[in-house]
Scaffold this motif. Sequence first.
Motif, PDB file in Angstrom:
ATOM      1  N   LEU A   1       0.640 -13.670  -2.018  1.00  0.00           N
ATOM      2  CA  LEU A   1      -0.602 -14.368  -1.699  1.00  0.00           C
ATOM      3  C   LEU A   1      -0.366 -15.875  -1.763  1.00  0.00           C
ATOM      4  O   LEU A   1       0.247 -16.371  -2.704  1.00  0.00           O
ATOM      5  N   LYS A   2      -0.847 -16.556  -0.742  1.00  0.00           N
ATOM      6  CA  LYS A   2      -0.707 -18.005  -0.689  1.00  0.00           C
ATOM      7  C   LYS A   2      -2.109 -18.621  -0.794  1.00  0.00           C
ATOM      8  O   LYS A   2      -3.018 -18.191  -0.076  1.00  0.00           O
ATOM      9  N   PRO A   3      -2.290 -19.586  -1.682  1.00  0.00           N
ATOM     10  CA  PRO A   3      -3.629 -20.187  -1.794  1.00  0.00           C
ATOM     11  C   PRO A   3      -3.972 -21.006  -0.548  1.00  0.00           C
ATOM     12  O   PRO A   3      -3.132 -21.706   0.010  1.00  0.00           O
ATOM     13  N   ARG A   4      -5.236 -20.879  -0.139  1.00  0.00           N
ATOM     14  CA  ARG A   4      -5.725 -21.601   1.035  1.00  0.00           C
ATOM     15  C   ARG A   4      -6.932 -22.462   0.629  1.00  0.00           C
ATOM     16  O   ARG A   4      -7.311 -22.516  -0.547  1.00  0.00           O
ATOM     17  N   ALA A   5      -7.556 -23.071   1.592  1.00  0.00           N
ATOM     18  CA  ALA A   5      -8.675 -23.979   1.323  1.00  0.00           C
ATOM     19  C   ALA A   5      -9.899 -23.208   0.814  1.00  0.00           C
ATOM     20  O   ALA A   5     -10.083 -22.035   1.119  1.00  0.00           O
ATOM     21  N   ARG A   6     -10.708 -23.879   0.003  1.00  0.00           N
ATOM     22  CA  ARG A   6     -11.977 -23.383  -0.517  1.00  0.00           C
ATOM     23  C   ARG A   6     -11.803 -22.105  -1.339  1.00  0.00           C
ATOM     24  O   ARG A   6     -12.624 -21.204  -1.301  1.00  0.00           O
ATOM     25  N   GLY A   7     -10.711 -21.995  -2.073  1.00  0.00           N
ATOM     26  CA  GLY A   7     -10.507 -20.889  -3.000  1.00  0.00           C
ATOM     27  C   GLY A   7     -10.113 -19.569  -2.366  1.00  0.00           C
ATOM     28  O   GLY A   7     -10.122 -18.544  -3.029  1.00  0.00           O
ATOM     29  N   ARG A   8      -9.788 -19.597  -1.117  1.00  0.00           N
ATOM     30  CA  ARG A   8      -9.392 -18.358  -0.442  1.00  0.00           C
ATOM     31  C   ARG A   8      -7.882 -18.160  -0.563  1.00  0.00           C
ATOM     32  O   ARG A   8      -7.146 -19.051  -0.947  1.00  0.00           O
ATOM     33  N   SER A   9      -7.436 -16.937  -0.221  1.00  0.00           N
ATOM     34  CA  SER A   9      -5.997 -16.656  -0.260  1.00  0.00           C
ATOM     35  C   SER A   9      -5.575 -16.052   1.073  1.00  0.00           C
ATOM     36  O   SER A   9      -6.380 -15.451   1.787  1.00  0.00           O
ATOM     37  N   TYR A  10      -4.314 -16.208   1.366  1.00  0.00           N
ATOM     38  CA  TYR A  10      -3.749 -15.746   2.624  1.00  0.00           C
ATOM     39  C   TYR A  10      -2.552 -14.871   2.297  1.00  0.00           C
ATOM     40  O   TYR A  10      -1.679 -15.268   1.531  1.00  0.00           O
ATOM     41  N   ARG A  11      -2.509 -13.679   2.854  1.00  0.00           N
ATOM     42  CA  ARG A  11      -1.422 -12.749   2.550  1.00  0.00           C
ATOM     43  C   ARG A  11      -0.189 -13.058   3.401  1.00  0.00           C
ATOM     44  O   ARG A  11      -0.288 -13.223   4.616  1.00  0.00           O
ATOM     45  N   ILE A  12       0.972 -13.119   2.747  1.00  0.00           N
ATOM     46  CA  ILE A  12       2.256 -13.342   3.415  1.00  0.00           C
ATOM     47  C   ILE A  12       3.100 -12.087   3.236  1.00  0.00           C
ATOM     48  O   ILE A  12       3.203 -11.566   2.125  1.00  0.00           O
ATOM     49  N   LYS A  13       3.688 -11.604   4.321  1.00  0.00           N
ATOM     50  CA  LYS A  13       4.549 -10.420   4.255  1.00  0.00           C
ATOM     51  C   LYS A  13       5.997 -10.858   4.423  1.00  0.00           C
ATOM     52  O   LYS A  13       6.359 -11.472   5.427  1.00  0.00           O
ATOM     53  N   ARG A  14       6.827 -10.541   3.434  1.00  0.00           N
ATOM     54  CA  ARG A  14       8.263 -10.829   3.505  1.00  0.00           C
ATOM     55  C   ARG A  14       8.979  -9.512   3.808  1.00  0.00           C
ATOM     56  O   ARG A  14       9.086  -8.651   2.939  1.00  0.00           O
ATOM     57  N   THR A  15       9.466  -9.365   5.024  1.00  0.00           N
ATOM     58  CA  THR A  15      10.102  -8.107   5.428  1.00  0.00           C
ATOM     59  C   THR A  15      11.589  -8.124   5.094  1.00  0.00           C
ATOM     60  O   THR A  15      12.206  -9.180   4.968  1.00  0.00           O
ATOM     61  N   SER A  16      12.140  -6.934   4.949  1.00  0.00           N
ATOM     62  CA  SER A  16      13.586  -6.787   4.744  1.00  0.00           C
ATOM     63  C   SER A  16      14.069  -5.634   5.616  1.00  0.00           C
ATOM     64  O   SER A  16      13.269  -4.869   6.163  1.00  0.00           O
ATOM     65  N   CYS A  17      15.391  -5.519   5.747  1.00  0.00           N
ATOM     66  CA  CYS A  17      15.940  -4.450   6.573  1.00  0.00           C
ATOM     67  C   CYS A  17      17.250  -3.948   5.975  1.00  0.00           C
ATOM     68  O   CYS A  17      17.856  -4.595   5.123  1.00  0.00           O
ATOM     69  N   HIS A  18      17.643  -2.749   6.422  1.00  0.00           N
ATOM     70  CA  HIS A  18      18.910  -2.138   6.033  1.00  0.00           C
ATOM     71  C   HIS A  18      19.780  -2.054   7.298  1.00  0.00           C
ATOM     72  O   HIS A  18      19.353  -1.488   8.299  1.00  0.00           O
ATOM     73  N   ILE A  19      20.983  -2.601   7.213  1.00  0.00           N
ATOM     74  CA  ILE A  19      21.879  -2.612   8.374  1.00  0.00           C
ATOM     75  C   ILE A  19      23.112  -1.773   8.049  1.00  0.00           C
ATOM     76  O   ILE A  19      23.720  -1.943   6.995  1.00  0.00           O
ATOM     77  N   THR A  20      23.461  -0.869   8.957  1.00  0.00           N
ATOM     78  CA  THR A  20      24.655  -0.028   8.807  1.00  0.00           C
ATOM     79  C   THR A  20      25.556  -0.249  10.011  1.00  0.00           C
ATOM     80  O   THR A  20      25.106  -0.142  11.147  1.00  0.00           O
ATOM     81  N   ILE A  21      26.835  -0.557   9.755  1.00  0.00           N
ATOM     82  CA  ILE A  21      27.810  -0.793  10.819  1.00  0.00           C
ATOM     83  C   ILE A  21      28.926   0.250  10.669  1.00  0.00           C
ATOM     84  O   ILE A  21      29.580   0.316   9.627  1.00  0.00           O
ATOM     85  N   PHE A  22      29.149   1.059  11.716  1.00  0.00           N
ATOM     86  CA  PHE A  22      30.217   2.047  11.740  1.00  0.00           C
ATOM     87  C   PHE A  22      31.369   1.491  12.571  1.00  0.00           C
ATOM     88  O   PHE A  22      31.165   1.033  13.694  1.00  0.00           O
ATOM     89  N   VAL A  23      32.570   1.564  12.015  1.00  0.00           N
ATOM     90  CA  VAL A  23      33.769   1.069  12.695  1.00  0.00           C
ATOM     91  C   VAL A  23      34.702   2.252  12.908  1.00  0.00           C
ATOM     92  O   VAL A  23      34.913   3.062  12.002  1.00  0.00           O
TER      93      VAL A  23
END
Length: 169
Positions: free
Chosen positions: A104-126
């Motif tokens: 949650l990120k604070p915004r103006a007038r006491g409101r909050s803004y949701r931030i999504k931090r995504t991640s991923c799984h990477i598989t490499i076959f050789v």
Amino acid sequence: MVKSSKERLFNAQVIIKKKTEVYALGRHISLSADKARRVIDQIRGRSYEETLMILDLMPYRACYPIFKLVYSAAANASYSMGSTEANLIISKAEVNEGTTAKKLKPRARGRSYRIKRTSCHITIFVKDISLDEYEQVSKYPPVKKSRNKIRIPISDPMYDDVGGVWDKK
């Protein structure tokens, strides 16, 4: 010359698949799966050396973690199969979505803004193209002669029929 059924039975061959493919897995990489797929689609099916050049010259942020995974997969191949880098190709490359951290990120007038931090799984076959994929093996391995072990009974007063702990009432 006609072979008997026993001779045919013991000369039977089975074709088994040898391990010619190794992989490297990167989990929880802080990167969007769609941005990683954009880079992965460019390197799938290419040789190892060509892949390193492509990843070095592309301007995307996803190139560096993928570069490290390709390098790690090649090191795994040289260690486990003894292959050289000139014979390696990227056979498969997958990107799956990982966990999403919600902040949650604070915004103006006491409101909050949701931030999504995504991640991923990477598989490499050789895959090593110089190794044969299949190997012929005898269906029935040679019979080993079993060695009969001579067992010497141990006399212990606790387990003897006469007296001992078990005879008490």
